[in-house]
Design a protein around this motif. Sequence first.
Motif, PDB file in Angstrom:
ATOM      1  N   ALA A  36       0.834  -1.208   0.000  1.00 21.22           N
ATOM      2  CA  ALA A  36       0.000   0.000   0.000  1.00 21.22           C
ATOM      3  C   ALA A  36       0.869   1.258   0.000  1.00 21.22           C
ATOM      4  N   ALA A  79       0.989   4.006  -2.965  1.00 17.82           N
ATOM      5  CA  ALA A  79       0.654   5.387  -2.603  1.00 17.82           C
ATOM      6  C   ALA A  79       1.821   6.319  -2.921  1.00 17.82           C
ATOM      7  N   GLY A 132      -6.596   3.274  -3.580  1.00 19.45           N
ATOM      8  CA  GLY A 132      -7.508   3.351  -2.442  1.00 19.45           C
ATOM      9  C   GLY A 132      -8.472   2.186  -2.396  1.00 19.45           C
ATOM     10  N   PHE A 187      -7.044  -1.466  -1.226  1.00 22.92           N
ATOM     11  CA  PHE A 187      -6.743  -1.670   0.188  1.00 22.92           C
ATOM     12  C   PHE A 187      -7.873  -1.252   1.119  1.00 22.92           C
ATOM     13  N   LEU A 188      -8.928  -0.671   0.566  1.00 20.88           N
ATOM     14  CA  LEU A 188     -10.042  -0.213   1.403  1.00 20.88           C
ATOM     15  C   LEU A 188     -10.711  -1.342   2.188  1.00 20.88           C
ATOM     16  N   ALA A 216      -8.681  -2.015   5.256  1.00 21.06           N
ATOM     17  CA  ALA A 216      -8.738  -0.902   6.204  1.00 21.06           C
ATOM     18  C   ALA A 216     -10.076  -0.874   6.936  1.00 21.06           C
ATOM     19  N   LEU A 250      -1.555   1.017   8.118  1.00 19.97           N
ATOM     20  CA  LEU A 250      -2.265   0.650   6.892  1.00 19.97           C
ATOM     21  C   LEU A 250      -3.534   1.479   6.735  1.00 19.97           C
ATOM     22  N   VAL A 253      -4.224   4.142   3.673  1.00 17.94           N
ATOM     23  CA  VAL A 253      -5.435   4.046   2.844  1.00 17.94           C
ATOM     24  C   VAL A 253      -6.231   5.352   2.921  1.00 17.94           C
ATOM     25  N   SER A 298      -4.500   7.907   0.872  1.00 18.02           N
ATOM     26  CA  SER A 298      -4.674   7.568  -0.544  1.00 18.02           C
ATOM     27  C   SER A 298      -6.048   7.978  -1.045  1.00 18.02           C
ATOM     28  N   ILE A 299      -7.065   7.759  -0.238  1.00 21.47           N
ATOM     29  CA  ILE A 299      -8.425   8.124  -0.640  1.00 21.47           C
ATOM     30  C   ILE A 299      -8.582   9.641  -0.709  1.00 21.47           C
TER      31      ILE A 299
END
Length: 133
Positions: free
Chosen positions: A8, A12, A67, A70-71, A74, A103, A107, A110-111
Amino acid sequence: MSDLLAAASLLATVVTILYSLWYPELVKILEIRPADFKEDNEHNRSVVRRALRGKAFPLAILAVCVGAVFLPDAVSICVESYEGYAQSGFGQFSRYDAVRTALVLVVAVSILLAWHIISLTGRLSALWLRLGK
């Protein structure tokens, strides 16, 4: 979990590096103002189109994918943390895991970055449309 965090973070980082390289150019393109006549906007419209196709759209897609991939992990971590807190209150912090927390943070960033890039892409698209009128 460490491998997941590494993946991740790496993805990112790729998005962030591309964003930092392309952001000044994309913002400069947003300074373009439409001329009174459509014919006078042809060059600027092609500049905006190249930026959209070559930078903004690919970057937005990549950011959303990072995003989205890995969402689920998370969200799962957040749900587990909430359930643990609901059961044992602050006593659960004895099971704190920095890697899992990192993590979730990667995430979340990233979002947020994906949202910003989508917003920037939308503004460029709107400019491209205005230049075509």
